[in-house]
Design a protein around this motif. Structure first.
Motif, PDB file in Angstrom:
ATOM      1  N   GLN A  82       0.831  -1.208   0.000  1.00 55.33           N
ATOM      2  CA  GLN A  82       0.000   0.000   0.000  1.00 55.33           C
ATOM      3  C   GLN A  82       0.869   1.264   0.000  1.00 55.33           C
ATOM      4  N   GLY A  83       0.629   2.169  -0.937  1.00 52.57           N
ATOM      5  CA  GLY A  83       1.326   3.448  -0.989  1.00 52.57           C
ATOM      6  C   GLY A  83       0.351   4.584  -0.791  1.00 52.57           C
ATOM      7  N   SER A  84       0.845   5.818  -0.914  1.00 51.62           N
ATOM      8  CA  SER A  84       0.022   7.005  -0.703  1.00 51.62           C
ATOM      9  C   SER A  84       0.320   8.042  -1.775  1.00 51.62           C
ATOM     10  N   TRP A  85      -0.754   8.607  -2.340  1.00 52.93           N
ATOM     11  CA  TRP A  85      -0.568   9.654  -3.342  1.00 52.93           C
ATOM     12  C   TRP A  85       0.167  10.854  -2.755  1.00 52.93           C
ATOM     13  N   HIS A  89       6.009  10.564  -4.835  1.00 51.60           N
ATOM     14  CA  HIS A  89       7.196  10.961  -5.594  1.00 51.60           C
ATOM     15  C   HIS A  89       8.456  10.846  -4.743  1.00 51.60           C
ATOM     16  N   ASP A  90       8.411  11.432  -3.558  1.00 55.75           N
ATOM     17  CA  ASP A  90       9.600  11.401  -2.697  1.00 55.75           C
ATOM     18  C   ASP A  90       9.923   9.975  -2.262  1.00 55.75           C
ATOM     19  N   GLN A  91       8.891   9.192  -1.957  1.00 53.41           N
ATOM     20  CA  GLN A  91       9.140   7.822  -1.513  1.00 53.41           C
ATOM     21  C   GLN A  91       9.743   6.972  -2.633  1.00 53.41           C
ATOM     22  N   LEU A  92       9.227   7.172  -3.849  1.00 49.78           N
ATOM     23  CA  LEU A  92       9.785   6.415  -4.967  1.00 49.78           C
ATOM     24  C   LEU A  92      11.228   6.830  -5.236  1.00 49.78           C
ATOM     25  N   LEU A  93      11.478   8.138  -5.188  1.00 52.78           N
ATOM     26  CA  LEU A  93      12.838   8.604  -5.441  1.00 52.78           C
ATOM     27  C   LEU A  93      13.805   8.007  -4.422  1.00 52.78           C
ATOM     28  N   ALA A 101      13.318  -0.229  -4.804  1.00 54.02           N
ATOM     29  CA  ALA A 101      12.063   0.127  -5.465  1.00 54.02           C
ATOM     30  C   ALA A 101      11.172  -1.093  -5.636  1.00 54.02           C
ATOM     31  N   PRO A 102       9.863  -0.916  -5.534  1.00 52.45           N
ATOM     32  CA  PRO A 102       8.953  -2.026  -5.859  1.00 52.45           C
ATOM     33  C   PRO A 102       9.084  -2.394  -7.329  1.00 52.45           C
ATOM     34  N   ASP A 103       8.664  -3.593  -7.662  1.00 54.60           N
ATOM     35  CA  ASP A 103       8.820  -4.064  -9.038  1.00 54.60           C
ATOM     36  C   ASP A 103       7.778  -3.461  -9.972  1.00 54.60           C
ATOM     37  N   ALA A 113       8.033  11.636 -15.746  1.00 55.06           N
ATOM     38  CA  ALA A 113       9.105  12.180 -16.582  1.00 55.06           C
ATOM     39  C   ALA A 113      10.459  12.138 -15.881  1.00 55.06           C
ATOM     40  N   ASP A 114      10.509  12.630 -14.652  1.00 57.57           N
ATOM     41  CA  ASP A 114      11.792  12.655 -13.952  1.00 57.57           C
ATOM     42  C   ASP A 114      12.338  11.248 -13.746  1.00 57.57           C
ATOM     43  N   PHE A 115      11.457  10.302 -13.416  1.00 59.86           N
ATOM     44  CA  PHE A 115      11.905   8.922 -13.206  1.00 59.86           C
ATOM     45  C   PHE A 115      12.346   8.291 -14.530  1.00 59.86           C
ATOM     46  N   ALA A 116      11.628   8.608 -15.605  1.00 60.41           N
ATOM     47  CA  ALA A 116      11.991   8.045 -16.906  1.00 60.41           C
ATOM     48  C   ALA A 116      13.338   8.586 -17.363  1.00 60.41           C
TER      49      ALA A 116
END
Length: 442
Positions: A82-85, A89-93, A101-103, A113-116
């Protein structure tokens, strides 16, 4: 590239950035894998699926689908995370940088865009099944394509509509627009004026976050704001077509006073009590707000979901940033991860996810499902608009978040309140804005 005829943005392919996981692997470091069971760790502990579902029905639908997958694929199990909107962004970074990172990643296309470009997400172009490529129209794929590569599968999208008090509109003898015969922006202004009586405003614009709403609705009048040159670089131009929607909103607030000034700083949810109490006859809101209206409106409250006003020639285009499913670049079982995504987005399953979130599916077969064509709660009006939804204007613009926060948000807020005029708005959006974008495009 998925989607057949779509011409991807002419920008250089994103560089592949070595992650901390790879650097640790090269150095022979151990421990990260032990902390994170999943495909990236190389074991068979299961794929991790980060879900941002938050509404009860949506969480239930996601968990049920994960359970169905696991029952049918015991050797390729998926773990629901479970994640949160609010903090995704910060959690993924942090998780990308930490190699944790989760799969399979649930996010929104305007966050990719920034992640890509950072090399954190896998290019899905060679993994997508033909069925999934065909199901989603080219303009849907465009929302998750950067540098000609696909970094997410768009699956749910949200048009902006007008939630209206049917009783007040009937009393004022205002025509109810339909998806086939929408209002023009002039008719919308006229309706707002006729509905403004006593303590009731014709419309409430909840513009605490004014930028995306303004830019996305401006597609109907031909507004683009961001222009990509032959060299791939983006510049901002504020043309006559970009001015139509902002000036229509400002006129309602400042000149005609058919819109409440007090709601300019509100979120959509903040306006609902006033909507239920006849303080506002109409409120432009996202499609999913229908659920809150159904759950919170007083007994007998008669409301209707209307299409947003159309531009010249009945143009009903508007920008959207769909929810997406991506795969982490570090995932070592990308084919299995994509098989799960493909299962999750089968037409029947996409309908379950759309109903859980009160949103529109991107897939054409799912959109045709009778459950999403019922007039009840505005579903039919929303699905009729799906063909007009396009990629949000700022979708692939690097530097957009900074421009939005530091330049555009305060400029639009001051403009809508009457503190600055149209010329000052243009100067700030363009002059200050292009300075910001230039730093990201050197």
């Amino acid at each position: 590239m998925a989607g057949g005829s779509y011409d991807p943005a002419r920008t250089a392919p994103p560089p592949r950035r070595p992650s901390r996981r790879r650097l640790l692997g090269v150095a022979g470091a151990a421990g990260v894998g032990a902390l994170v069971p999943g495909c990236a760790s190389g074991d068979r502990g299961g794929l991790r699926f980060l879900s941002l579902a938050w509404q009860r029905e949506s969480v239930r639908a996601n968990k049920e689908l994960v359970a169905e997958w696991n029952a049918a694929h015991p050797r390729s199990r998926v773990t629901y995370v479970q994640g949160s909107w609010a903090s995704v962004h910060d959690q993924l970074l942090t998780s990308f940088e930490g190699g944790e990172a989760p799969d399979i990643i649930h996010d929104a296309s305007d966050d990719l865009a920034d992640f890509a470009y950072g090399g954190y997400l896998a290019d899905l172009g060679g993994l997508l099944a033909d069925r999934l490529r065909r199901e989603i129209p080219p303009h849907g794929w465009q929302t998750a394509t950067f540098g000609g590569r696909v970094y997410g599968v768009p699956f749910l999208q949200e048009p902006r509509m007008i939630m209206a008090n049917r009783r007040l509109l009937a009393a004022a003898r205002v025509r109810l627009p339909t998806a086939r015969e929408p209002w023009t922006w002039e008719e919308f202004a006229d309706a707002a004026g006729r509905l403004t009586r006593g303590a009731t405003y014709g419309v409430a614009w909840p513009l605490k976050e004014p930028v995306s709403a303004t830019l996305n609705l401006s597609l109907s009048t031909g507004g683009r704001l961001f222009h990509r040159g032959d060299d791939g670089k983006v510049t901002i131009r504020y043309t006559a077509r970009d001015r139509v929607v902002p000036n229509a909103i400002r006129d309602q607030v400042v000149r005609e006073r058919s819109a409440s000034r007090a709601t300019l700083g509100m979120s959509g949810a903040d306006t609902l009590p006033g909507f239920f109490g006849d303080r506002y006859a109409m409120v432009p809101l996202g499609f999913s707000y229908r659920q809150q209206i159904v759950q919170q409106a007083p007994h007998g409250f008669d409301w209707v979901a209307l299409p947003a006003p159309a531009g010249p020639g009945g143009d009903q285009r508007q920008g959207v940033s769909p929810q997406t499913l991506s795969i982490a670049a570090d995932c070592r079982r990308k084919e299995e991860a994509m098989a799960f995504v493909d299962f999750l987005l089968r037409p029947a399953n996409m309908v379950r996810l759309a109903r859980g979130d009160w949103l529109l599916p991107t897939g054409t077969t799912a959109l045709a499902d009778p459950a999403l064509r019922t007039p009840r709660h505005g579903w039919a009006t929303g699905t009729a608009l799906a063909g007009h939804l396009r990629s949000a204007p700022a979708q692939s613009v690097r530097g957009y978040p900074e421009w939005k926060d530091k330049v555009a948000t305060p400029a639009f807020q001051e403009f809508y309140s009457g503190a600055i005029d149209d010329g000052e708005l243009r100067d700030r959006l363009v002059s200050d804005g292009n300075l910001v974008l230039a730093r990201y495009q050197r």
